[in-house]
Design an enzyme around this catalytic site. Sequence first.
Site, PDB file in Angstrom:
ATOM      1  N   ARG A 283       0.865  -1.183   0.000  1.00 23.03           N
ATOM      2  CA  ARG A 283       0.000   0.000   0.000  1.00 23.03           C
ATOM      3  C   ARG A 283       0.900   1.231   0.000  1.00 23.03           C
ATOM      4  NH1 ARG A 283      -1.551   2.651   4.390  1.00 23.03           N
ATOM      5  NH2 ARG A 283      -1.709   0.991   5.926  1.00 23.03           N
ATOM      6  N   HIS A 287      -3.979   4.283   4.503  1.00 21.07           N
ATOM      7  CA  HIS A 287      -5.070   3.301   4.498  1.00 21.07           C
ATOM      8  C   HIS A 287      -6.321   3.898   3.849  1.00 21.07           C
ATOM      9  CE1 HIS A 287      -7.964   0.377   5.982  1.00 21.07           C
ATOM     10  NE2 HIS A 287      -8.674   1.400   6.413  1.00 21.07           N
ATOM     11  N   TYR A 296       3.484   6.042  11.351  1.00 24.19           N
ATOM     12  CA  TYR A 296       3.907   4.704  11.785  1.00 24.19           C
ATOM     13  C   TYR A 296       4.822   3.982  10.795  1.00 24.19           C
ATOM     14  CZ  TYR A 296      -0.139   3.602   8.803  1.00 24.19           C
ATOM     15  OH  TYR A 296      -1.022   3.533   7.757  1.00 24.19           O
TER      16      TYR A 296
HETATM   17  C1  LIG Z   1     -14.471  -6.341  12.321  1.00 26.23           C
HETATM   18  C2  LIG Z   1     -13.635  -5.103  12.150  1.00 26.23           C
HETATM   19  N1  LIG Z   1     -12.607  -4.879  12.987  1.00 26.23           N
HETATM   20  C3  LIG Z   1     -11.832  -3.769  12.854  1.00 26.23           C
HETATM   21  C4  LIG Z   1     -12.119  -2.856  11.862  1.00 26.23           C
HETATM   22  C5  LIG Z   1     -11.267  -1.601  11.707  1.00 26.23           C
HETATM   23  N2  LIG Z   1     -10.450  -1.720  10.480  1.00 26.23           N
HETATM   24  C6  LIG Z   1     -10.806  -1.103   9.326  1.00 26.23           C
HETATM   25  S1  LIG Z   1      -9.723  -1.388   8.100  1.00 26.23           S
HETATM   26  C7  LIG Z   1      -8.729  -2.315   9.090  1.00 26.23           C
HETATM   27  C8  LIG Z   1      -7.447  -2.905   8.577  1.00 26.23           C
HETATM   28  C9  LIG Z   1      -7.665  -3.979   7.570  1.00 26.23           C
HETATM   29  O1  LIG Z   1      -6.444  -4.381   7.013  1.00 26.23           O
HETATM   30  P1  LIG Z   1      -6.363  -5.415   5.848  1.00 26.23           P
HETATM   31  O2  LIG Z   1      -7.405  -6.460   6.037  1.00 26.23           O
HETATM   32  O3  LIG Z   1      -4.958  -5.864   5.751  1.00 26.23           O
HETATM   33  O4  LIG Z   1      -6.783  -4.593   4.561  1.00 26.23           O
HETATM   34  P2  LIG Z   1      -6.065  -3.339   3.884  1.00 26.23           P
HETATM   35  O5  LIG Z   1      -6.749  -2.117   4.442  1.00 26.23           O
HETATM   36  O6  LIG Z   1      -4.622  -3.396   4.218  1.00 26.23           O
HETATM   37  O7  LIG Z   1      -6.334  -3.454   2.434  1.00 26.23           O
HETATM   38  C10 LIG Z   1      -9.272  -2.407  10.381  1.00 26.23           C
HETATM   39  C11 LIG Z   1      -8.640  -3.147  11.509  1.00 26.23           C
HETATM   40  C12 LIG Z   1     -13.217  -3.119  11.019  1.00 26.23           C
HETATM   41  N3  LIG Z   1     -13.527  -2.303  10.002  1.00 26.23           N
HETATM   42  N4  LIG Z   1     -13.950  -4.254  11.165  1.00 26.23           N
END
Ligand SMILES: Cc1ncc(C[n+]2csc(CCOP(=O)(O)OP(=O)(O)O)c2C)c(N)n1
Length: 394
Positions: A283, A287, A296
């Site tokens: 990425r 985010h 970070y």
């Molecule tokens: C059940 C749940 N827990 C926590 C979150 C908060 N959250 C939103 S995005 C994210 C990170 C997700 O990372 P990843 O699955 O690696 O996807 P990326 O954003 O890197 O594409 C989190 C923890 C959420 N949306 N849903």
Amino acid sequence: MSPLARRRGANGSAAPTAPPAAVPEAEAYPLARVLRDDATADPAEVTLSDAELVALYRWMVLNRQLDERMVGLQRQGRIGFYIGSIGEEAAVFGTASAMAEQDWIFPCYREHGAALLRGLPLATFVCDLLGNAGDAMLGHQMPCHEAWRPGRFASISSPIGTQIPQAVGAAWAARIRREEMVSLVYFGEGATSSNDFHTGLNIAGVHKVPVVFACRNNGWAISVPRERQTAAATIAQKAVAYGLHGERVDGNDVLAVHAATRRARERALRGEGPSLLELVTYRLEGHSTSDDPRAYRPPEEVEPWRKKDPLLRLEAFLVKRGALDAAAGARLAAEAREQVQRAVQEAEAHPAKPPLETMFEGVYAEPLRPQREQLEELRRALADDPRVAGGRGT
Ligand SMILES: Cc1ncc(C[n+]2csc(CCOP(=O)(O)OP(=O)(O)O)c2C)c(N)n1
């Protein structure tokens, strides 16, 4: 000595246990690649024609420009929120382009590109971000959480991992109905910590459900690095535990992603079960527009990945192959910029707000009494105090 005492050591204290032998990443699952460092490719793996390859490149360029422009609109306060896929375009378009029209796509939240590929009009997408009268989601969703039923693109949802069992359920249902359909489901490596990941892979493995699990391993789950999400050396090896085919693919190599997805789809249709593809990518930006990765992530980590930009790699290959020259590349980029610009103008010409009733439309085929009552309550509240609807009439 009892087995428990043996484990706890002679004096009852916990015996030090040797950590499991770490399997180096590359050995556990080597990274499948098609595009070579010298911008050539293994001819046996290039199944697309020159025209199809250029079209793929055009989509990736369009998506990049869309992402950059939408972040700009958010910074200007014209839209509230955006979540893009800069640097991950090969993972999105390599997979989606390998699926057939009848297949369903279950997105995470970075794969608008797949919806556009499936025919979602660019201006409709921008309307969704603006939340205006042209929003196909009728204001039911957060910005950037569209669905596109005509293109068999299921709704984006924020809760991590929920799309995984949905994709498995849809594919399983299709198989029971004897329909030839494979689900493609996207998620990030962070989602592999969710219950839904384990539930989905387990049931899909047991019943050999025709699903392609596409994990975009982009290194980070917001501010949590991959190493803090799992102790496994790779994501692909998690397939072993569920009896699935697992594969680690260079996620910035659109041809490798396309080839791996095509093969996974064919295996699924032959009844050989689902596959877990770990698409190793990065990425490059935050985010979402609510995030600042400088808090970070060291810049030294990001820079080497800019050199592995999936657009640059595909472009170099196309130029070397003679499928694209500098003039054609520049023309294509200019066309994409104009296309995005026109979509923004078209979207901004829609009335700023949809009619109030749309908030309750389409939830049920016919609104139930609670929805009718809520609508009446809202109307009364507005009549009493126009500020209730976010400044209407003030
Ligand atoms: C059940 C749940 N827990 C926590 C979150 C908060 N959250 C939103 S995005 C994210 C990170 C997700 O990372 P990843 O699955 O690696 O996807 P990326 O954003 O890197 O594409 C989190 C923890 C959420 N949306 N849903």
